[in-house]
Structure formats: C-alpha cells, structure tokens
Design a protein around this motif. Structure first.
Motif, PDB file in Angstrom:
ATOM      1  N   ALA A  38      29.814 -60.663 -26.248  1.00 49.48           N
ATOM      2  CA  ALA A  38      29.358 -60.871 -24.880  1.00 49.48           C
ATOM      3  C   ALA A  38      28.231 -59.876 -24.607  1.00 49.48           C
ATOM      4  O   ALA A  38      27.892 -59.059 -25.465  1.00 49.48           O
ATOM      5  CB  ALA A  38      30.519 -60.675 -23.913  1.00 49.48           C
ATOM      6  N   PHE A  39      27.644 -59.944 -23.397  1.00 47.16           N
ATOM      7  CA  PHE A  39      26.459 -59.116 -23.137  1.00 47.16           C
ATOM      8  C   PHE A  39      26.818 -57.706 -22.661  1.00 47.16           C
ATOM      9  O   PHE A  39      26.705 -56.749 -23.394  1.00 47.16           O
ATOM     10  CB  PHE A  39      25.540 -59.821 -22.131  1.00 47.16           C
ATOM     11  CG  PHE A  39      24.286 -59.045 -21.832  1.00 47.16           C
ATOM     12  CD1 PHE A  39      23.363 -58.806 -22.837  1.00 47.16           C
ATOM     13  CD2 PHE A  39      24.033 -58.544 -20.570  1.00 47.16           C
ATOM     14  CE1 PHE A  39      22.210 -58.073 -22.587  1.00 47.16           C
ATOM     15  CE2 PHE A  39      22.886 -57.819 -20.301  1.00 47.16           C
ATOM     16  CZ  PHE A  39      21.976 -57.580 -21.310  1.00 47.16           C
ATOM     17  N   CYS A  40      27.225 -57.534 -21.412  1.00 47.70           N
ATOM     18  CA  CYS A  40      27.512 -56.184 -20.908  1.00 47.70           C
ATOM     19  C   CYS A  40      28.773 -56.213 -20.052  1.00 47.70           C
ATOM     20  O   CYS A  40      29.265 -57.281 -19.675  1.00 47.70           O
ATOM     21  CB  CYS A  40      26.332 -55.620 -20.136  1.00 47.70           C
ATOM     22  SG  CYS A  40      25.895 -56.557 -18.654  1.00 47.70           S
ATOM     23  N   GLN A  41      29.285 -55.021 -19.729  1.00 45.53           N
ATOM     24  CA  GLN A  41      30.569 -54.957 -19.054  1.00 45.53           C
ATOM     25  C   GLN A  41      30.701 -53.694 -18.228  1.00 45.53           C
ATOM     26  O   GLN A  41      30.302 -52.608 -18.670  1.00 45.53           O
ATOM     27  CB  GLN A  41      31.699 -54.996 -20.099  1.00 45.53           C
ATOM     28  CG  GLN A  41      33.096 -54.985 -19.531  1.00 45.53           C
ATOM     29  CD  GLN A  41      33.461 -56.271 -18.815  1.00 45.53           C
ATOM     30  OE1 GLN A  41      32.892 -57.329 -19.090  1.00 45.53           O
ATOM     31  NE2 GLN A  41      34.392 -56.196 -17.883  1.00 45.53           N
ATOM     32  N   ASP A  42      31.249 -53.831 -17.028  1.00 45.13           N
ATOM     33  CA  ASP A  42      31.617 -52.685 -16.209  1.00 45.13           C
ATOM     34  C   ASP A  42      33.140 -52.642 -16.145  1.00 45.13           C
ATOM     35  O   ASP A  42      33.781 -53.645 -15.807  1.00 45.13           O
ATOM     36  CB  ASP A  42      31.026 -52.812 -14.799  1.00 45.13           C
ATOM     37  CG  ASP A  42      30.442 -51.496 -14.320  1.00 45.13           C
ATOM     38  OD1 ASP A  42      29.586 -50.950 -15.029  1.00 45.13           O
ATOM     39  OD2 ASP A  42      30.835 -51.015 -13.250  1.00 45.13           O
ATOM     40  N   TRP A  43      33.709 -51.492 -16.463  1.00 44.34           N
ATOM     41  CA  TRP A  43      35.154 -51.368 -16.682  1.00 44.34           C
ATOM     42  C   TRP A  43      35.865 -50.712 -15.509  1.00 44.34           C
ATOM     43  O   TRP A  43      35.302 -49.889 -14.794  1.00 44.34           O
ATOM     44  CB  TRP A  43      35.424 -50.551 -17.947  1.00 44.34           C
ATOM     45  CG  TRP A  43      34.949 -51.205 -19.196  1.00 44.34           C
ATOM     46  CD1 TRP A  43      33.691 -51.122 -19.748  1.00 44.34           C
ATOM     47  CD2 TRP A  43      35.693 -52.058 -20.054  1.00 44.34           C
ATOM     48  NE1 TRP A  43      33.624 -51.865 -20.897  1.00 44.34           N
ATOM     49  CE2 TRP A  43      34.837 -52.451 -21.117  1.00 44.34           C
ATOM     50  CE3 TRP A  43      37.010 -52.521 -20.057  1.00 44.34           C
ATOM     51  CZ2 TRP A  43      35.255 -53.280 -22.155  1.00 44.34           C
ATOM     52  CZ3 TRP A  43      37.423 -53.358 -21.088  1.00 44.34           C
ATOM     53  CH2 TRP A  43      36.555 -53.732 -22.115  1.00 44.34           C
ATOM     54  N   ASP A  44      37.136 -51.050 -15.383  1.00 48.54           N
ATOM     55  CA  ASP A  44      38.045 -50.459 -14.418  1.00 48.54           C
ATOM     56  C   ASP A  44      38.838 -49.371 -15.150  1.00 48.54           C
ATOM     57  O   ASP A  44      39.694 -49.668 -15.981  1.00 48.54           O
ATOM     58  CB  ASP A  44      38.982 -51.553 -13.893  1.00 48.54           C
ATOM     59  CG  ASP A  44      39.864 -51.097 -12.740  1.00 48.54           C
ATOM     60  OD1 ASP A  44      40.179 -49.894 -12.686  1.00 48.54           O
ATOM     61  OD2 ASP A  44      40.255 -51.957 -11.926  1.00 48.54           O
ATOM     62  N   LEU A  45      38.540 -48.096 -14.847  1.00 47.54           N
ATOM     63  CA  LEU A  45      39.183 -46.976 -15.541  1.00 47.54           C
ATOM     64  C   LEU A  45      40.701 -46.994 -15.422  1.00 47.54           C
ATOM     65  O   LEU A  45      41.418 -46.476 -16.286  1.00 47.54           O
ATOM     66  CB  LEU A  45      38.650 -45.653 -14.982  1.00 47.54           C
ATOM     67  CG  LEU A  45      37.681 -44.844 -15.851  1.00 47.54           C
ATOM     68  CD1 LEU A  45      37.252 -43.595 -15.111  1.00 47.54           C
ATOM     69  CD2 LEU A  45      38.290 -44.488 -17.191  1.00 47.54           C
ATOM     70  N   ARG A  46      41.206 -47.579 -14.356  1.00 46.89           N
ATOM     71  CA  ARG A  46      42.656 -47.611 -14.164  1.00 46.89           C
ATOM     72  C   ARG A  46      43.361 -48.291 -15.331  1.00 46.89           C
ATOM     73  O   ARG A  46      44.511 -47.967 -15.647  1.00 46.89           O
ATOM     74  CB  ARG A  46      42.994 -48.323 -12.848  1.00 46.89           C
ATOM     75  CG  ARG A  46      42.449 -47.626 -11.600  1.00 46.89           C
ATOM     76  CD  ARG A  46      42.774 -48.449 -10.352  1.00 46.89           C
ATOM     77  NE  ARG A  46      42.210 -49.791 -10.430  1.00 46.89           N
ATOM     78  CZ  ARG A  46      42.582 -50.807  -9.647  1.00 46.89           C
ATOM     79  NH1 ARG A  46      43.508 -50.623  -8.723  1.00 46.89           N
ATOM     80  NH2 ARG A  46      42.013 -51.997  -9.770  1.00 46.89           N
ATOM     81  N   TYR A  47      42.664 -49.239 -15.951  1.00 47.86           N
ATOM     82  CA  TYR A  47      43.265 -49.957 -17.078  1.00 47.86           C
ATOM     83  C   TYR A  47      43.676 -48.983 -18.175  1.00 47.86           C
ATOM     84  O   TYR A  47      44.785 -49.066 -18.727  1.00 47.86           O
ATOM     85  CB  TYR A  47      42.267 -50.985 -17.611  1.00 47.86           C
ATOM     86  CG  TYR A  47      42.823 -51.892 -18.686  1.00 47.86           C
ATOM     87  CD1 TYR A  47      43.522 -53.040 -18.336  1.00 47.86           C
ATOM     88  CD2 TYR A  47      42.654 -51.609 -20.037  1.00 47.86           C
ATOM     89  CE1 TYR A  47      44.038 -53.891 -19.314  1.00 47.86           C
ATOM     90  CE2 TYR A  47      43.165 -52.447 -21.013  1.00 47.86           C
ATOM     91  CZ  TYR A  47      43.852 -53.585 -20.650  1.00 47.86           C
ATOM     92  OH  TYR A  47      44.369 -54.403 -21.608  1.00 47.86           O
ATOM     93  N   PHE A  48      42.782 -48.063 -18.508  1.00 52.91           N
ATOM     94  CA  PHE A  48      43.051 -47.111 -19.592  1.00 52.91           C
ATOM     95  C   PHE A  48      43.987 -45.996 -19.138  1.00 52.91           C
ATOM     96  O   PHE A  48      44.747 -45.460 -19.940  1.00 52.91           O
ATOM     97  CB  PHE A  48      41.728 -46.549 -20.116  1.00 52.91           C
ATOM     98  CG  PHE A  48      40.788 -47.616 -20.573  1.00 52.91           C
ATOM     99  CD1 PHE A  48      41.030 -48.340 -21.730  1.00 52.91           C
ATOM    100  CD2 PHE A  48      39.663 -47.948 -19.813  1.00 52.91           C
ATOM    101  CE1 PHE A  48      40.179 -49.358 -22.142  1.00 52.91           C
ATOM    102  CE2 PHE A  48      38.804 -48.956 -20.220  1.00 52.91           C
ATOM    103  CZ  PHE A  48      39.060 -49.672 -21.377  1.00 52.91           C
ATOM    104  N   PHE A  49      43.966 -45.666 -17.842  1.00 55.89           N
ATOM    105  CA  PHE A  49      44.866 -44.642 -17.331  1.00 55.89           C
ATOM    106  C   PHE A  49      46.301 -45.159 -17.233  1.00 55.89           C
ATOM    107  O   PHE A  49      47.242 -44.375 -17.171  1.00 55.89           O
ATOM    108  CB  PHE A  49      44.389 -44.131 -15.973  1.00 55.89           C
ATOM    109  CG  PHE A  49      43.095 -43.354 -16.041  1.00 55.89           C
ATOM    110  CD1 PHE A  49      42.621 -42.841 -17.248  1.00 55.89           C
ATOM    111  CD2 PHE A  49      42.327 -43.135 -14.899  1.00 55.89           C
ATOM    112  CE1 PHE A  49      41.430 -42.133 -17.313  1.00 55.89           C
ATOM    113  CE2 PHE A  49      41.146 -42.427 -14.954  1.00 55.89           C
ATOM    114  CZ  PHE A  49      40.689 -41.927 -16.171  1.00 55.89           C
ATOM    115  N   TYR A  50      46.438 -46.482 -17.206  1.00 59.85           N
ATOM    116  CA  TYR A  50      47.779 -47.076 -17.177  1.00 59.85           C
ATOM    117  C   TYR A  50      48.291 -47.384 -18.588  1.00 59.85           C
ATOM    118  O   TYR A  50      49.411 -47.012 -18.944  1.00 59.85           O
ATOM    119  CB  TYR A  50      47.775 -48.355 -16.343  1.00 59.85           C
ATOM    120  CG  TYR A  50      49.137 -49.032 -16.266  1.00 59.85           C
ATOM    121  CD1 TYR A  50      50.129 -48.526 -15.424  1.00 59.85           C
ATOM    122  CD2 TYR A  50      49.437 -50.160 -17.032  1.00 59.85           C
ATOM    123  CE1 TYR A  50      51.380 -49.125 -15.349  1.00 59.85           C
ATOM    124  CE2 TYR A  50      50.679 -50.765 -16.962  1.00 59.85           C
ATOM    125  CZ  TYR A  50      51.658 -50.247 -16.132  1.00 59.85           C
ATOM    126  OH  TYR A  50      52.900 -50.833 -16.070  1.00 59.85           O
TER     127      TYR A  50
END
Length: 794
Positions: A216-228
């Motif tokens: 895919a091209f680009c992505q903005d991530w939700d940090l909560r995903y990795f903190f959970y």
C-alpha cells in the motif's frame, strides 16, 4: 524439402536439408564420452557437416544439457499468468511443442558456441510475438537491466539516481535501484497495455510503481494499538521476537520507533503517528521535564539514525503534535500497558484529560530537542513535526494555568514551535481552524509530503467504537495508491476548448480508477498469501489471549488522484498563468471543482473513497515536462509554458532526461512568480477546501532569521483568516563538512574556514534534505524560488 535422418542417443529424427548442405545435430556431446565417440558425433552424413547443441547456462547457476521439453514445460507454466492478469487462456501443449521445435531449429541455424537461459527466452519470445501472442510474451519475458546500467547504479549514477533525495549513498541504495528497475518493468508488463502506455507516455504517473504489486502507499498509525497489544515487528511472530505491551516509558518510545520502521516493509510511502503526545503521555506520568526531554531526544535520534528503510534510508516519518489534550480526547479512557483503563477488567477509569501536564511537557521537550539540532548543529529532517493549530488551543485554560504556573502555556508552546521554524524551518503547521477541517470534531491529519486523511462520526459508523478502543477497534488512515494526471498535456490536446479539457481530465481519472482496481486485485493476492504481514497482523490480546483486531483496516484506505501543473495548464488554455489574471485564476478554480465533483461521483459509482490531492512531485513535475518536450505532438506547446531552464533542457534532452525543467506542483503559483507573499497566499488558499486529499502552502524564507514571535503572529493570521490548511516556512542552510560550521542561506564556501567542502540543505518537497541529492529540476526550482522577508526578519 529433402530430409536426412540423424540418430541421437535415444531417437531418430528427420532434419530438413539446407541449401548450404550444413545440418545441425540435435544430440548433445556428453562429458563422459571418449574422444572417438565425440568425433563420431561430429561425423559427416551424406556429405553434410553436422554440429551439436551446446550446453545451456541456466540463470540459477548450472550447466545443463539442451532439452526441448524444458521450453515446453516453461511455456505451459508461465503463460498461465495470462489468465491471472489478462483473463486470457494460457498456451496449449501442442502449440508449446511447436514453438519449442521452432526455437531449436533456429538455434541449430545459428551455430552458437554456448547457450544461456536468457538467450533461449529471447528467441522463444520473438516467436511468440511473430505468432501474435503479445500477452504470452509479456508474462514470459525477462525483466532486468543491462550490465552497463547495473554498473552505473553501483556507482550512484544511471537509473533514477536523483529520484529520491532521502536515499543514501550506499550499497543498499544500489541494491534497491536494481530491484526497483526490475519491479517497474514487471508491473508495466502485467498492467493492461493501455494503462501501462498512459504511464510510459506521460499522460499520467503511477507513483511508487516499483511497489505497486506488493505494498500500500502510506499510513498514519494509532499508537494505542501498540500500547495495548505490544510489538510484533514481523507481523506474524514467526520470524521476530514478540514483545508484550510496554510497561516503561523507554520501552514505549522504542516500540513507537520500531513500529514505524517495521511498517516501512509493508508501505511505499511515509509512516506517522497522529495525536502522538496525547497517546504517549500516560507513560510520562510523574516524570520530570528533564526525563521527558531525554525520552524525546531518544525518539528523535532513533528516527534519524535507523538506516533501515528501503535502500538503507531513514524512515520517512511524521508525528502530529498538539500542545495539550484535544477536547475530543479529554474524556476518553487511556490505553496503555496492555489495558483500556475504562473501569472494567480490574482497571481504574482514567482519561487523557488527566495527562495535560505530560502533553505540555512532551511538546516543550520535543521542540527543545529539535531546536538544539544534532551534534553538528544540523536540523533533524525526521520525524516531521506536524504542529496542530486547533480551536481547542486558541484560548488558554486559565483554571489549569493558575493551578500549574510552572507549566508552559499554549501560547508559550506555539512560540517554541515558531522558534524552531525561525531557526531551521523544520515544523509543518496543520491548520484545523477553518470550518472545512471539521473544527476538531473528528480525526484529521497530514501525512507523507502533505497527503491529508480524516475520519468523523458522519462518515464512519464505527467512529465511537474506535474512539474508545472497543474490542481493539482504532483509527488507521492511509492510502492505497497515488496516480497523478499530466494536466498541461490535457490542455495541449484541448486546444482552448473548455469542454474538451474537462473531458480529457475526467477520462484520465477513469483510467486512474482502472489502475486502482488492478492494484486492489493484485494486493488481495498479496494479502491472501500473507505478504503484507505487519499491516494485517492480529496480535495476541493481552486480556483474552485470543487474536486481536487487525492493525490496518484495509477497506478504509483511500485512493488518491493527484494533479501536477494546473498553472501551466491554465497558462496554455487561457494565455495567462494562474496569478496573472482573474480569468486564469477563476478557470483554475473551475477545473479543480469539476475534478473534485467527478472524484466524488467516481467514488460513489465504484464504492471507494477517492481523494483529490496536490502531488508533492519531487520527480513527477520534471518527468511530465520532459515527456512533453520529447513528444513531437506536444513539444511546441510545452515550450510555451514549461518552467525552468528550457534552453539547457533542449541542449541536453538527447543525452539525459534529468533536465532543469518542471511543471508547477499541484495548484500552486510557480515558485519563481514575482508577486507578494500576501498575493500568493490569497490565490493558493482558495484551493485547500477543494483539494481534500492534501495540499501545502510553501513560504520560502530569505537568509535572515525571523523573529519567532513575529513569525508566529504572521502564521496565526494565516490560520485564522485564510483557508490554508497546511503550511511551512522553509529556511535554506549550509553545513561545512570541514569544520562543521552551520550557516544560513545557500553557500558555496564556508564563511568560517573558506572550505568548499559544504553541503547545502533545503526543503525538497515536504522534507528537509541535502541539495546534492536533488534532481536537476528540483535544483532549478530551488534557484527559481522567490524568497520572502516575513515580519520581524533581522
């Protein structure tokens, strides 16, 4: 035709007699034959000379005997791709056998000393073309590069040497360029020929073509995903160690860093975190400013020293930064240390509002780290700090400020951001004040080199669940693919006819949809075969022990159609550039409105979200301009409107396509236009609500250093009184590589020691980088840029 019979080790075969009385023997000289046996094979039969088929050098590094059946089997296997990519049947065994015999006959006629796999393949492909089977040839041909070109790539020149200023001068870059070349050839062969030709001819541009079939091209991530969930860098847990949720701030920082680095393996473009400080703040609880600054320093250095992205470059990264906790998030339960702190599952309910102190200190710390620069005093080019100017922070929280007089105010924090802008030009300002930005009622961010993504309750029926991280649901915003239209060429074809111009541009958008459909079809196979594991990972839920939520909501990714050269299009069509007459300006608005409306229509028709964007165009603006000059039908037209050094370009065009010419990015006023900054902003701000997929207003500064408070006042004026949604101030700088002295402006020699061993730095598109890595067009644009003295410049 007369024939004679030749006996091989296991069969007899009739061979047509040639007029020159020389026949080629179909058997093979074996290594274990005695010399008399070998001579016997080379006997004369009926007065005709007979020779043998040489061994074949295979591409996997072996020498094997010639075997016609290998050609048959290879054709049977490979032409099966025609069904997958062109919806056409593969070859029949009978025809494959005929082609194999024909290939063998031609090889015999050539009296070659050796055979190679590639040579045999070339001959087979020639026969396929002669028989009219282009689709079979396209899936059976080889992709690669001439040896000379490969050697040029090794030395840092040749193929696309200056296409990406972020690439480093190292062996990994050489390896990437070779791989890029192969991949681009592959995908152009596999695309429907009409679509491939549109790209090759310069009617449109498929961005990151080398990754079209795999990422895919680009992505903005939700940090909560990795903190959970913790961190699973390979996406499956099979190849890399799996870490549980971070319990300490240092680990949380490292997880954030590694998440973006890992994501680059699945995406072609930039990676970022929106609402970065708010989500990170719970890990800073109770820490002193000094400790938080050390953590921010670690984050920045990790992001700018991890040479792990494609081709050994640093991760193209960004972080959205608010000076406090946004209103939307104040009452939302905190997600960190593997739990949602909502008062269930043994947790005490805690909300982000409780961490206002930590967000403010984190903002100040990150700004101060970036203000210091690295050990040489150079600016940090990544992660790009996206300073969010939000309604929530236009007025102070007086109650909080009185209770915490030791903490910086919103005004003080914004001033720090403008100190950074004045010194290095590093920050980008994400203006969320205009009504069209949602006024803080949804999620909105800028990514990569100015692509915009958003989410709100009206468009997403799962918005509230994502807001509260219910069942691991979260925000993931990004793009599948970007395709850009050559707008000036459409004007050349329309020749002054408005309707013809609109029809041409819309037709190109129709073709972009077909490219998107092809991309999605290919990517579904990639995902099905687990070749995009980081994005599609489902980690172990720390509370249930079962598989958690998928990392990226694939169906939420948008498709982006970009524009380049609106100014030159209008110039050719109306006789004036976008800033030279009201008629030209109004026509540009009309065109963009037509395109935006048609993008919505196409989105509804095909059930996808299409975003119209200004393309950053580090290479596309040059590529389109050069393509039009090379094309006999468009050359005379292009000469009338192209930007840059046309005379030099025409002198060099037969030797290179890296030329000092370009079309203006997106809907911008040309960088060299001799107009005031106020006039430039007045024109460009109108397009922001139309270009919903992303836009940017560049303000090029002179050599002086602006007063930060004056710069802030000027910027806040833009934010409050215009529709500019994203803007930045760019400083030109020079670093001496001899005595490490940092200077403002573009210098040819060090003002301190006189050395000419200097590196100039500026913003190439959406990021700061060394000028030496820029292509000829961007260097010309750098020279053309009109620089402004903003309020308070010394």
């Amino acid at each position: 035709m007369d024939t004679c019979t030749i006996e091989t080790q296991d069969k007899k075969e009739e061979v047509p007699e040639r007029s020159d009385k020389r026949l080629k023997f179909t058997g093979t000289v074996q290594e274990d034959m005695t010399q008399p046996q070998k001579q016997a094979v080379q006997r004369t039969l009926d007065g005709h000379s007979i020779s043998v088929m040489p061994k074949v050098r295979t591409t996997d590094g072996h020498m094997v005997d010639w075997d016609r059946n290998i050609v048959v089997n290879q054709l049977m296997k490979e032409t099966g791709l025609a069904t997958r990519f062109y919806n056409k049947p593969g070859i029949t065994r009978k025809e494959a056998q005929e082609i194999a015999k024909d290939t063998e006959r031609r090889i015999r006629q050539m009296d070659l000393k050796f055979l190679s796999g590639p040579l045999i393949r070339e001959m087979v492909n020639m026969i396929l073309l002669e028989r009219g089977h282009v689709e079979w040839r396209n899936v059976s041909t080889r992709v690669g590069t001439p040896v000379y070109d490969a050697c040029e790539i090794d030395l840092g020149s040749g193929f696309e040497a200056k296409d990406n200023a972020n690439l480093q001068e190292n062996a990994e870059t050489s390896h990437k360029k070779k791989a890029d070349k192969i991949s681009k050839e592959q995908y152009l062969l596999l695309l429907p020929p009409r679509l491939a030709d549109l790209h090759l001819n310069g009617d449109l541009h498929i961005h990151d073509l080398e990754y079209m079939g795999t990422r895919a091209f680009c992505q903005d991530w939700d940090l909560r995903y990795f903190f959970y969930y913790g961190l699973m860098p390979d996406g499956s847990g099979a190849k890399a160690s799996v870490a549980g949720p971070a319990m300490k701030a240092e680990v949380a920082i490292l997880h954030a860093v590694k998440a973006l680095g890992s994501a680059q393996t699945n995406f072609a473009g930039g990676q970022g975190f929106y609402n970065f400080l708010t989500f990170l703040a719970p890990y800073f609880e109770g820490k002193s400013y000094k400790d938080i600054e050390q953590l921010m320093q670690m984050f920045v250095y990790e992001m700018t020293q991890m040479m792990v992205a494609r081709g050994g470059q640093v991760v193209f990264s960004s972080v959205q930064l608010s000076p406090g906790v946004p209103k939307l998030w104040k009452d939302i339960p905190v997600v960190y240390k593997g739990k949602v702190h909502d008062g269930t599952n043994g947790t005490v309910r805690r909300t982000y509002e409780e961490f206002e102190r930590e967000v403010r200190l984190g903002f100040a710390a990150l700004m101060n780290v970036m203000l210091q620069g690295d050990n040489w005093g150079k600016p940090f080019n990544f992660p790009k700090p996206e300073i969010s100017i939000e309604p929530d922070f236009m007025q102070e929280d007086d109650l909080f400020n009185r209770a915490h007089p030791e903490l910086p105010t919103y005004d003080g924090l914004y001033t720090l951001a403008f100190e950074l802008a004045a010194k290095f030009g590093t920050p980008y300002f994400d203006n969320q004040l205009p009504e069209y930005r949602g006024s803080g009622d949804g999620i909105s961010c800028y990514q990569c080199c100015a692509y915009q993504f958003s989410a709100n309750a009206d468009a997403d029926d799962r918005f509230d669940d994502k807001l509260h991280f219910r069942d691991g649901m979260h925000f993931s915003m990004g793009s599948w693919q970007v395709v850009t239209l050559n707008c000036p060429r459409a004007a050349y074809r329309a020749n002054g006819d408005d309707m013809a111009l609109f029809a041409d541009l819309k037709s190109l958008m129709d073709q972009a949809i077909k490219i998107f459909a092809t991309k999605r079809q290919w990517m579904e196979s990639i995902i099905e075969n687990e070749r995009m594991p980081f994005a599609t990972q489902r980690p172990k839920d720390p509370m249930t022990g079962k598989k958690g939520s998928i990392a990226v909501d694939i169906d939420s990714l948008v498709y982006t159609i970009g524009v380049v050269g609106i100014n030159e299009m209008v110039h050719y069509h109306t006789g004036n550039q976008i800033y030279e007459s009201k008629a030209a300006f109004k026509f540009a608005i009309r065109v963009m409105t037509e395109l935006e409306m048609y993008a919505r229509e196409l989105g509804q028709k095909h059930g996808i979200e299409i975003a119209l964007a200004r393309t950053p165009a580090e290479t596309t603006g040059q590529r389109f301009a050069a393509s039009d000059l090379l094309h006999e039908e468009y050359a005379d037209s292009a000469k009338q409107v192209v930007q840059g050094d046309l005379e030099t370009a025409l002198a060099k065009i037969k030797d290179t396509h890296d030329l000092p010419i370009y079309y203006t990015n997106g809907t911008h006023v040309p960088p060299g236009a001799d107009i005031s900054l106020a006039e430039r902003i007045k024109i460009e701000h109108v397009f922001f609500p139309i270009v919903d997929g992303g836009n940017i207003c560049h303000i090029w500064l002179g050599e002086g250093s602006p007063d930060p408070k004056g710069l802030k006042e000027f910027a806040m004026n833009i934010a409050k009184n215009t529709q500019v949604g994203y803007f930045t101030f760019t400083k030109d700088m020079t670093i001496c590589l001899n005595d490490f002295h940092m200077m403002s402006g573009l210098k040819d020699a060090c003002e301190n020691c006189g050395s000419s061993n200097v590196e100039q730095m500026s913003r190439v598109t959406g990021y700061i980088q060394s000028v030496s890595g820029w292509n000829a067009a961007k260097k010309q644009e750098l020279a053309d840029r009109k620089r402004y003295k903003v309020a308070g410049i010394a």
